[in-house]
Design a protein around this motif. Structure first.
Motif, PDB file in Angstrom:
ATOM      1  N   ILE A 249      -2.911 -35.984 -18.292  1.00 11.95           N
ATOM      2  CA  ILE A 249      -2.176 -36.551 -17.163  1.00 11.95           C
ATOM      3  C   ILE A 249      -1.517 -35.401 -16.414  1.00 11.95           C
ATOM      4  O   ILE A 249      -0.867 -34.561 -17.031  1.00 11.95           O
ATOM      5  CB  ILE A 249      -1.112 -37.558 -17.635  1.00 11.95           C
ATOM      6  N   GLU A 250      -1.689 -35.386 -15.098  1.00 10.56           N
ATOM      7  CA  GLU A 250      -1.127 -34.309 -14.291  1.00 10.56           C
ATOM      8  C   GLU A 250       0.074 -34.771 -13.481  1.00 10.56           C
ATOM      9  O   GLU A 250       0.105 -35.893 -12.981  1.00 10.56           O
ATOM     10  CB  GLU A 250      -2.174 -33.754 -13.321  1.00 10.56           C
ATOM     11  N   CYS A 251       1.015 -33.883 -13.326  1.00 17.18           N
ATOM     12  CA  CYS A 251       2.204 -34.158 -12.541  1.00 17.18           C
ATOM     13  C   CYS A 251       2.455 -32.948 -11.635  1.00 17.18           C
ATOM     14  O   CYS A 251       2.646 -31.836 -12.128  1.00 17.18           O
ATOM     15  CB  CYS A 251       3.392 -34.375 -13.474  1.00 17.18           C
ATOM     16  N   ARG A 252       2.415 -33.192 -10.324  1.00 21.46           N
ATOM     17  CA  ARG A 252       2.576 -32.108  -9.366  1.00 21.46           C
ATOM     18  C   ARG A 252       3.746 -32.351  -8.432  1.00 21.46           C
ATOM     19  O   ARG A 252       3.920 -33.464  -7.927  1.00 21.46           O
ATOM     20  CB  ARG A 252       1.321 -31.958  -8.498  1.00 21.46           C
ATOM     21  N   SER A 253       4.529 -31.326  -8.224  1.00 22.45           N
ATOM     22  CA  SER A 253       5.560 -31.397  -7.185  1.00 22.45           C
ATOM     23  C   SER A 253       4.922 -30.878  -5.904  1.00 22.45           C
ATOM     24  O   SER A 253       4.456 -29.751  -5.848  1.00 22.45           O
ATOM     25  CB  SER A 253       6.785 -30.555  -7.576  1.00 22.45           C
ATOM     26  N   LEU A 254       4.873 -31.731  -4.888  1.00 26.77           N
ATOM     27  CA  LEU A 254       4.077 -31.406  -3.703  1.00 26.77           C
ATOM     28  C   LEU A 254       4.793 -30.517  -2.697  1.00 26.77           C
ATOM     29  O   LEU A 254       4.166 -29.731  -2.003  1.00 26.77           O
ATOM     30  CB  LEU A 254       3.625 -32.693  -3.005  1.00 26.77           C
ATOM     31  N   ASP A 255       6.082 -30.632  -2.582  1.00 25.19           N
ATOM     32  CA  ASP A 255       6.778 -29.881  -1.531  1.00 25.19           C
ATOM     33  C   ASP A 255       8.017 -29.176  -2.047  1.00 25.19           C
ATOM     34  O   ASP A 255       8.917 -28.844  -1.268  1.00 25.19           O
ATOM     35  CB  ASP A 255       7.130 -30.799  -0.364  1.00 25.19           C
ATOM     36  N   PHE A 256       8.059 -28.954  -3.342  1.00 30.62           N
ATOM     37  CA  PHE A 256       9.164 -28.174  -3.904  1.00 30.62           C
ATOM     38  C   PHE A 256       8.696 -27.582  -5.226  1.00 30.62           C
ATOM     39  O   PHE A 256       7.701 -28.009  -5.806  1.00 30.62           O
ATOM     40  CB  PHE A 256      10.413 -29.033  -4.107  1.00 30.62           C
ATOM     41  N   GLN A 257       9.416 -26.592  -5.665  1.00 30.60           N
ATOM     42  CA  GLN A 257       9.097 -25.957  -6.934  1.00 30.60           C
ATOM     43  C   GLN A 257       9.966 -26.545  -8.036  1.00 30.60           C
ATOM     44  O   GLN A 257      11.154 -26.781  -7.832  1.00 30.60           O
ATOM     45  CB  GLN A 257       9.316 -24.443  -6.836  1.00 30.60           C
TER      46      GLN A 257
ATOM     47  N   SER B  48       2.592 -23.594 -13.938  1.00 28.01           N
ATOM     48  CA  SER B  48       3.048 -23.107 -12.641  1.00 28.01           C
ATOM     49  C   SER B  48       4.283 -23.882 -12.216  1.00 28.01           C
ATOM     50  O   SER B  48       4.674 -24.846 -12.865  1.00 28.01           O
ATOM     51  CB  SER B  48       1.951 -23.260 -11.589  1.00 28.01           C
ATOM     52  N   LEU B  49       4.886 -23.449 -11.126  1.00 30.17           N
ATOM     53  CA  LEU B  49       6.112 -24.090 -10.663  1.00 30.17           C
ATOM     54  C   LEU B  49       5.867 -25.447 -10.011  1.00 30.17           C
ATOM     55  O   LEU B  49       6.819 -26.122  -9.610  1.00 30.17           O
ATOM     56  CB  LEU B  49       6.832 -23.167  -9.670  1.00 30.17           C
ATOM     57  N   THR B  50       4.610 -25.844  -9.880  1.00 29.21           N
ATOM     58  CA  THR B  50       4.320 -27.127  -9.247  1.00 29.21           C
ATOM     59  C   THR B  50       3.458 -28.045 -10.091  1.00 29.21           C
ATOM     60  O   THR B  50       3.099 -29.129  -9.646  1.00 29.21           O
ATOM     61  CB  THR B  50       3.616 -26.914  -7.885  1.00 29.21           C
TER      62      THR B  50
END
Lengths: 114, 113
Positions: A21-29, A73-75
């Motif tokens: 399962i992936e979780c990404r922050s799209l517009d912030f770190q 990574s940070l995102t």
């Protein structure tokens, strides 16, 4: 506003297989992300805190070897449910904080193990 | 440790009724308090928050006041709508740094026409 994208939204897998399962922050770190698990008609229980570039911190009772967390990574943070069994079927949600006291949640992943 | 206690549901109301969902907390220090809403099949959305005593959070007609003396953060709405039907979670976090959220058990609200 801050957005956390979580994929997939639904997944069905066979018993004994692994699911990522992936979780990404799209517009912030996000140096820190949180993974929660929600049982039917119950509250969210924190499973682990994901830290960028270091090991995750697991809550008591959560099997580290079953729920592998990587925050490369940070995102991006990933949760891998290894050797899944029917009792792992649940709703998994990630969250991250874009700053201040705010927390943004992903839309969740419903995992069904058959 | 920190904890959040919410009233058990479901709460069943008719449209335009007044809503109160009780929430009390136990925490060391000075936590921030939140209400999140979860619509069927979706993730959590922040409804409102308060970061210090006597602060009032408000959004979409919902309000909650941070009461340090009673360690409470009750959610209220003067006139509910069918579209408010959802599960509501009270939560807290310690104010220092990015701390985990501690959730209450959630309260299901059912609003009928």
């Amino acid at each position: 506003g801050a957005v956390v994208s979580q994929h997939p939204s639904r997944v069905i897998c066979k018993s004994g297989t692994s699911v990522k399962i992936e979780c990404r922050s799209l517009d912030f770190q996000a140096t820190t992300m949180f993974w929660y698990r929600q049982f039917p008609k119950q509250s969210l229980m924190l499973m682990a805190t994901s830290n960028e570039g270091s090991k995750a911190t697991y809550e008591q009772g959560v099997e580290k070897d079953k729920f592998l967390i990587n925050h490369a990574s940070l995102t991006l943070s990933t949760l891998t449910v290894t050797s899944a069994h029917p009792e792992d079927s649940s709703f998994y949600i990630c969250s991250a904080s874009p700053g201040g006291d705010g927390y943004t949640f992903g839309s969740g992943t419903r995992l069904t193990v058959v | 440790g920190d904890s959040v206690t919410q009233m058990e549901g479901p709460v069943t109301l008719s449209e335009e009724a007044f809503l109160t969902i009780n929430c009390t907390y136990t925490a060391t220090g000075y936590p921030s308090l939140f209400w999140y809403v979860q619509y069927p099949g979706e993730g959590l959305q922040l409804l409102l928050k308060a970061t210090k005593a006597d602060d009032k959070g408000s959004n979409k007609g919902f309000e909650a006041t941070y009461r340090k003396e009673t360690t409470s953060f009750h959610l209220e709405k003067g006139s509910v709508q069918v579209s408010d039907s959802a599960v509501y979670f009270c939560a807290l976090s310690e104010r220092q740094g990015f701390q985990k959220l501690v959730f209450g058990t959630g309260t299901r609200l059912l609003v009928s026409p």
